[in-house]
Design a protein around this motif. Structure first.
Motif, mmCIF file in Angstrom:
data_model
loop_
_atom_site.group_PDB
_atom_site.id
_atom_site.type_symbol
_atom_site.label_atom_id
_atom_site.label_comp_id
_atom_site.label_asym_id
_atom_site.label_seq_id
_atom_site.Cartn_x
_atom_site.Cartn_y
_atom_site.Cartn_z
ATOM 1 N N SER A 119 0.827 -1.208 0.000
ATOM 2 C CA SER A 119 0.000 0.000 0.000
ATOM 3 C C SER A 119 0.863 1.261 0.000
ATOM 4 O O SER A 119 0.617 2.203 -0.762
ATOM 5 C CB SER A 119 -0.912 -0.064 1.229
ATOM 6 O OG SER A 119 -1.476 1.175 1.487
ATOM 7 N N GLU A 120 1.914 1.265 0.829
ATOM 8 C CA GLU A 120 2.774 2.452 0.923
ATOM 9 C C GLU A 120 3.595 2.651 -0.353
ATOM 10 O O GLU A 120 3.680 3.750 -0.886
ATOM 11 C CB GLU A 120 3.706 2.340 2.140
ATOM 12 C CG GLU A 120 2.981 2.708 3.423
ATOM 13 C CD GLU A 120 3.666 2.201 4.678
ATOM 14 O OE1 GLU A 120 4.829 1.753 4.597
ATOM 15 O OE2 GLU A 120 3.014 2.235 5.745
ATOM 16 N N LYS A 121 4.169 1.561 -0.857
ATOM 17 C CA LYS A 121 5.035 1.701 -2.034
ATOM 18 C C LYS A 121 4.244 2.028 -3.303
ATOM 19 O O LYS A 121 4.670 2.824 -4.126
ATOM 20 C CB LYS A 121 5.851 0.417 -2.218
ATOM 21 C CG LYS A 121 6.566 0.307 -3.541
ATOM 22 C CD LYS A 121 8.038 0.059 -3.400
ATOM 23 C CE LYS A 121 8.749 0.327 -4.714
ATOM 24 N NZ LYS A 121 9.625 -0.747 -5.108
ATOM 25 N N HIS A 122 3.081 1.397 -3.469
ATOM 26 C CA HIS A 122 2.352 1.549 -4.737
ATOM 27 C C HIS A 122 1.127 2.465 -4.634
ATOM 28 O O HIS A 122 0.367 2.571 -5.593
ATOM 29 C CB HIS A 122 1.951 0.164 -5.266
ATOM 30 C CG HIS A 122 3.144 -0.680 -5.596
ATOM 31 N ND1 HIS A 122 3.860 -0.545 -6.756
ATOM 32 C CD2 HIS A 122 3.790 -1.635 -4.875
ATOM 33 C CE1 HIS A 122 4.881 -1.401 -6.751
ATOM 34 N NE2 HIS A 122 4.854 -2.069 -5.621
ATOM 35 N N HIS A 123 0.974 3.081 -3.473
ATOM 36 C CA HIS A 123 -0.150 4.012 -3.254
ATOM 37 C C HIS A 123 -1.495 3.371 -3.586
ATOM 38 O O HIS A 123 -2.310 3.935 -4.310
ATOM 39 C CB HIS A 123 0.044 5.304 -4.067
ATOM 40 C CG HIS A 123 1.404 5.892 -3.876
ATOM 41 N ND1 HIS A 123 1.755 6.534 -2.709
ATOM 42 C CD2 HIS A 123 2.501 5.886 -4.650
ATOM 43 C CE1 HIS A 123 3.032 6.895 -2.801
ATOM 44 N NE2 HIS A 123 3.505 6.513 -3.958
ATOM 45 N N ILE A 124 -1.663 2.163 -3.080
ATOM 46 C CA ILE A 124 -2.934 1.450 -3.261
ATOM 47 C C ILE A 124 -3.575 1.355 -1.877
ATOM 48 O O ILE A 124 -2.893 0.944 -0.934
ATOM 49 C CB ILE A 124 -2.700 0.000 -3.774
ATOM 50 C CG1 ILE A 124 -1.849 -0.013 -5.051
ATOM 51 C CG2 ILE A 124 -4.011 -0.716 -3.999
ATOM 52 C CD1 ILE A 124 -1.457 -1.428 -5.505
ATOM 53 N N PRO A 125 -4.840 1.711 -1.716
ATOM 54 C CA PRO A 125 -5.438 1.584 -0.383
ATOM 55 C C PRO A 125 -5.472 0.132 0.118
ATOM 56 O O PRO A 125 -5.741 -0.787 -0.660
ATOM 57 C CB PRO A 125 -6.857 2.136 -0.540
ATOM 58 C CG PRO A 125 -7.047 2.421 -1.971
ATOM 59 C CD PRO A 125 -5.757 2.282 -2.697
ATOM 60 N N HIS A 126 -5.151 -0.041 1.396
ATOM 61 C CA HIS A 126 -5.179 -1.367 2.023
ATOM 62 C C HIS A 126 -6.513 -1.533 2.740
ATOM 63 O O HIS A 126 -6.821 -0.783 3.663
ATOM 64 C CB HIS A 126 -4.006 -1.462 3.024
ATOM 65 C CG HIS A 126 -4.043 -2.684 3.897
ATOM 66 N ND1 HIS A 126 -3.461 -2.724 5.141
ATOM 67 C CD2 HIS A 126 -4.597 -3.916 3.718
ATOM 68 C CE1 HIS A 126 -3.652 -3.919 5.681
ATOM 69 N NE2 HIS A 126 -4.328 -4.655 4.841
ATOM 70 N N LEU A 127 -7.283 -2.522 2.311
ATOM 71 C CA LEU A 127 -8.560 -2.782 2.979
ATOM 72 C C LEU A 127 -8.451 -4.091 3.734
ATOM 73 O O LEU A 127 -8.367 -5.156 3.122
ATOM 74 C CB LEU A 127 -9.675 -2.912 1.945
ATOM 75 C CG LEU A 127 -10.032 -1.668 1.159
ATOM 76 C CD1 LEU A 127 -11.103 -1.998 0.135
ATOM 77 C CD2 LEU A 127 -10.541 -0.605 2.113
ATOM 78 N N ILE B 112 -5.775 -3.213 -2.206
ATOM 79 C CA ILE B 112 -5.297 -4.536 -1.826
ATOM 80 C C ILE B 112 -6.224 -5.006 -0.717
ATOM 81 O O ILE B 112 -6.326 -4.387 0.336
ATOM 82 C CB ILE B 112 -3.799 -4.573 -1.447
ATOM 83 C CG1 ILE B 112 -3.449 -5.958 -0.909
ATOM 84 C CG2 ILE B 112 -3.376 -3.490 -0.457
ATOM 85 C CD1 ILE B 112 -2.097 -6.432 -1.301
ATOM 86 N N LEU B 113 -6.939 -6.076 -1.029
ATOM 87 C CA LEU B 113 -7.981 -6.574 -0.126
ATOM 88 C C LEU B 113 -7.425 -7.733 0.705
ATOM 89 O O LEU B 113 -6.971 -8.739 0.160
ATOM 90 C CB LEU B 113 -9.185 -7.002 -0.963
ATOM 91 C CG LEU B 113 -10.446 -7.442 -0.244
ATOM 92 C CD1 LEU B 113 -10.920 -6.407 0.764
ATOM 93 C CD2 LEU B 113 -11.555 -7.707 -1.259
ATOM 94 N N ASP B 114 -7.480 -7.558 2.019
ATOM 95 C CA ASP B 114 -6.856 -8.500 2.960
ATOM 96 C C ASP B 114 -7.933 -9.001 3.932
ATOM 97 O O ASP B 114 -8.519 -8.215 4.659
ATOM 98 C CB ASP B 114 -5.731 -7.692 3.652
ATOM 99 C CG ASP B 114 -5.293 -8.198 5.008
ATOM 100 O OD1 ASP B 114 -5.624 -9.331 5.359
ATOM 101 O OD2 ASP B 114 -4.599 -7.434 5.709
ATOM 102 N N GLY B 115 -8.207 -10.293 3.882
ATOM 103 C CA GLY B 115 -9.207 -10.857 4.810
ATOM 104 C C GLY B 115 -10.544 -11.139 4.153
ATOM 105 O O GLY B 115 -11.482 -11.562 4.824
ATOM 106 N N TYR B 116 -10.653 -10.912 2.884
ATOM 107 C CA TYR B 116 -11.887 -11.150 2.139
ATOM 108 C C TYR B 116 -11.517 -11.522 0.717
ATOM 109 O O TYR B 116 -10.632 -10.874 0.165
ATOM 110 C CB TYR B 116 -12.744 -9.881 2.127
ATOM 111 C CG TYR B 116 -14.155 -10.097 1.614
ATOM 112 C CD1 TYR B 116 -15.223 -10.225 2.491
ATOM 113 C CD2 TYR B 116 -14.403 -10.190 0.245
ATOM 114 C CE1 TYR B 116 -16.505 -10.434 2.014
ATOM 115 C CE2 TYR B 116 -15.673 -10.412 -0.231
ATOM 116 C CZ TYR B 116 -16.726 -10.525 0.663
ATOM 117 O OH TYR B 116 -18.005 -10.745 0.199
ATOM 118 N N PRO B 117 -12.139 -12.502 0.092
ATOM 119 C CA PRO B 117 -13.149 -13.406 0.632
ATOM 120 C C PRO B 117 -12.536 -14.532 1.469
ATOM 121 O O PRO B 117 -11.383 -14.877 1.293
ATOM 122 C CB PRO B 117 -13.791 -13.979 -0.633
ATOM 123 C CG PRO B 117 -12.772 -13.834 -1.705
ATOM 124 C CD PRO B 117 -11.871 -12.693 -1.337
#
Ligand code: ADP
Length: 204
Positions: free
Chosen positions: A21-29, A79-84
């Motif tokens: 998330s930090e390196k690629h500026h993608i929100p971490h969900l 970046i979706l973490d914990g789903y599905p």
């Protein structure tokens, strides 16, 4: 890029998601973080989900599907973490959006249990401390100075329930997204794992 990160508890999903998330500026969900925040705010969904989380069980699909729908509504990358966590959730996700790649952090139970039993978190920065990252001052976050906490579901018995759920339910998701899965050896250090993700997922 729309990414999923999948791996057993203790595989380092949270740590790697934060780095990506930090390196690629993608929100971490992180659905775990979202549910814990909802409980802290005492929302109806948060209080209901907490009854399951504190036992080490999965929260009901309806609650988590609703939270996810709201979170994904305006995001072009994440970046979706914990789903599905099960096939039903995967079907729901595929109706809402199209995933580009799935990062699978592969780890064995022994290593995972060892990591989880020493895990501490900062509630503010969400930094995860443990065998691989020891805080400079005991029980204090290096970045913000906040006291660290141990998650209530990081007890031996609850870790076992969660790992069983992963094998029985979450693992099936890898089969569903087979053509998009990139397997990463998660038994290494956080830096080495990140390097492998950079090479295999982002190609540099
Ligand atoms: P971990 O993957 O280490 O178990 P998380 O922080 O991702 O931890 O999630 C903590 C808890 O929140 C889970 O054990 C579960 O009870 C609940 N939870 C998180 N994501 C989901 C989900 N997609 N569906 C149901 N419950 C979930």
């Amino acid at each position: 890029m729309k990414l999923l990160i999948i791996g057993a508890q203790g595989s380092g999903k949270g740590t790697q998601s934060k780095l990506i998330s930090e390196k690629h500026h993608i929100p971490h969900l992180s659905t775990g973080d979202l549910l814990r925040e909802a409980y802290e705010k005492k929302t109806k969904a948060g209080i209901e989900a907490h009854k399951y989380i504190e036992q080490g069980n999965l929260a009901p699909d309806e609650i988590i599907n609703e939270i996810l729908k709201q979170e994904l509504a305006d995001k072009l990358a994440f970046i979706l973490d914990g789903y599905p966590r099960n096939l039903k959730q995967a079907e729901n996700l595929d109706k809402i959006t199209k995933i580009d790649k799935v990062i699978y952090l592969k780890i064995n139970d022994k290593e995972a249990i060892g990591r989880l039993s020493s895990r501490r978190m900062c509630s503010k920065c969400k930094i995860i401390y443990g065998i691989n990252r020891v805080p400079l001052e005991e029980n204090t976050c290096d970045v913000c100075g906040q006291a660290l906490f141990t998650r209530e579901d990081d007890t031996e018995e609850k870790i076992k329930t969660r790992l069983k759920d992963f094998k029985e339910k979450t693992f099936l998701i890898l089969e569903r997204y087979k053509s998009k899965v990139i397997e990463i050896d998660a038994s290494k250090s956080p830096e080495e794992i990140f390097e492998e993700i950079e090479k295999k997922v982002f190609g540099d």
